[in-house]
Design a protein around this motif. Structure first.
Motif, PDB file in Angstrom:
ATOM      1  N   ARG A 113       0.556  -1.128   0.003  1.00 33.37           N
ATOM      2  CA  ARG A 113       0.044  -0.074   0.049  1.00 33.37           C
ATOM      3  C   ARG A 113       0.877   1.487  -0.107  1.00 33.37           C
ATOM      4  NH1 ARG A 113      -3.926  -3.210   2.561  1.00 33.37           N
ATOM      5  NH2 ARG A 113      -2.843  -3.130   4.702  1.00 33.37           N
ATOM      6  N   ARG A 140      -2.051   1.433 -10.250  1.00 31.88           N
ATOM      7  CA  ARG A 140      -2.668   0.162 -10.932  1.00 31.88           C
ATOM      8  C   ARG A 140      -1.762  -0.968 -11.682  1.00 31.88           C
ATOM      9  NH1 ARG A 140      -6.963   1.788 -15.077  1.00 31.88           N
ATOM     10  NH2 ARG A 140      -6.715  -0.706 -15.130  1.00 31.88           N
ATOM     11  N   GLU A 143      -1.423  -4.170  -9.604  1.00 31.07           N
ATOM     12  CA  GLU A 143      -2.580  -4.904  -9.286  1.00 31.07           C
ATOM     13  C   GLU A 143      -2.462  -6.560 -10.245  1.00 31.07           C
ATOM     14  OE1 GLU A 143      -6.049  -2.987 -10.475  1.00 31.07           O
ATOM     15  OE2 GLU A 143      -5.798  -1.350  -8.980  1.00 31.07           O
TER      16      GLU A 143
END
Length: 307
Positions: A113, A140, A143
């Motif tokens: 994070r 992103r 991911e």
């Protein structure tokens, strides 16, 4: 060369962090909530006990990217190219020792994070021409990645036979997107400037050292560069202690396009092939700086067991 120390809570932190990464490839972040959890210190203590036992050998990797990797043999012509350390690679779907609490697994999520936040800062700060290169926002790209790796490693103490130029971790650049490293208790991390001079990276307690990898350099067309770094033996006697560190190497998902030439997966394959053609035996997770040929690096990309 000045690697900036940035207070995570300062309103100017995103811009200052991006400026340091642009200028040096490194930035040091303090004041992040993850530091207050005490997880890095807790993991250090738990894994120091684990490395002191033979239980670690139950998890020796046999071709996978995760697991325990013992100190390479110190004999033969390749010995000067090897870092003197042992380590365990923790991956999201990899093995984890039953003898160790799950602190490192909890840290894995928290550090990911933090990395996503910092990548957001970096993406927001690039010129418009660079931003147009991105297939998607930088956070992103993490991911769905299966290659992101947390490495918990122990550099061996000095033997007393080291020369003034002896190194614990040989010179290299990281191959991944960015690396997140809680400041080790024992100093020694250095970064090399464009003139070839080495500079100490600030490693205050509670700080997180962040550096750019080659994939970020590819993504940004060199706006953020992967900078050569190494670990030296510290002055003042601390070299007689083991040095623990726990870098986390953040990788994009394999299908993420870095530029017109490479996806993350194809760039990874290319760099592995480059290293093998050079005859390097890099520790899993690392790559050497092939332009300067200063030794095998040990950070930045998950590789199979060395041949």
């Amino acid at each position: 060369m000045h690697v900036a120390t940035i207070d995570y809570n300062d309103p100017h932190a995103p811009a200052e962090f991006a400026a340091s990464m642009h200028a040096t490839g490194f930035g040091v972040v303090v004041g992040h909530p993850l530091a207050a959890t005490g997880l890095p210190r807790q993991i250090h203590e738990e894994w120091a006990r684990f490395f002191a036992t033979d239980a670690k050998r139950k998890y020796t990797s046999s071709g996978s990217q995760g697991g325990f990797f013992p100190l390479p043999a110190g004999e033969g012509p390749d010995a000067p190219k090897l870092d003197r350390k042992e380590f365990f690679q923790v991956m999201r779907d990899g093995s984890y020792p039953e003898e160790v609490p799950d602190s490192a697994l909890r840290y894995f999520d928290e550090a990911e994070r933090l990395a996503a936040t910092l990548l957001g800062w970096l993406g927001d700060a690039v010129p418009t021409a660079v931003a147009r290169r991105f297939a998607m926002p930088l956070p992103r790209m993490l991911e769905g990645s299966v290659n992101t790796t947390l490495r918990i490693q122990r550099y061996l103490p000095a033997t007393g036979e080291e020369t003034p130029d002896s190194l614990r971790g040989l010179s290299h650049t990281d191959l991944n997107l960015i690396t997140v490293l809680p400041a080790p208790r024992v100093p020694g991390l250095q970064v090399r400037d464009s003139a070839g001079e080495w500079h100490d990276v600030p490693c205050d307690a509670g700080a997180f050292v962040i550096n750019a990898g080659e994939m970020l350099e590819q993504l940004t067309g060199g706006h953020y560069r992967a900078t050569e770094h190494r670990v030296r033996f510290p002055e003042g006697g601390d070299g007689g202690r083991s040095r623990f560190s726990m870098p986390m190497f953040l990788h994009p998902a394999g299908g993420v396009r870095l530029n017109e030439q490479y996806t993350a997966a194809s760039f990874l394959r290319k760099r592995i092939e480059d290293l093998r053609r050079m005859g390097w035996r890099p520790a899993p997770g690392g790559q050497a700086d092939d332009d300067r040929a200063t030794g095998t690096g040990a950070d930045g990309v998950s590789l199979p067991t060395p041949t």
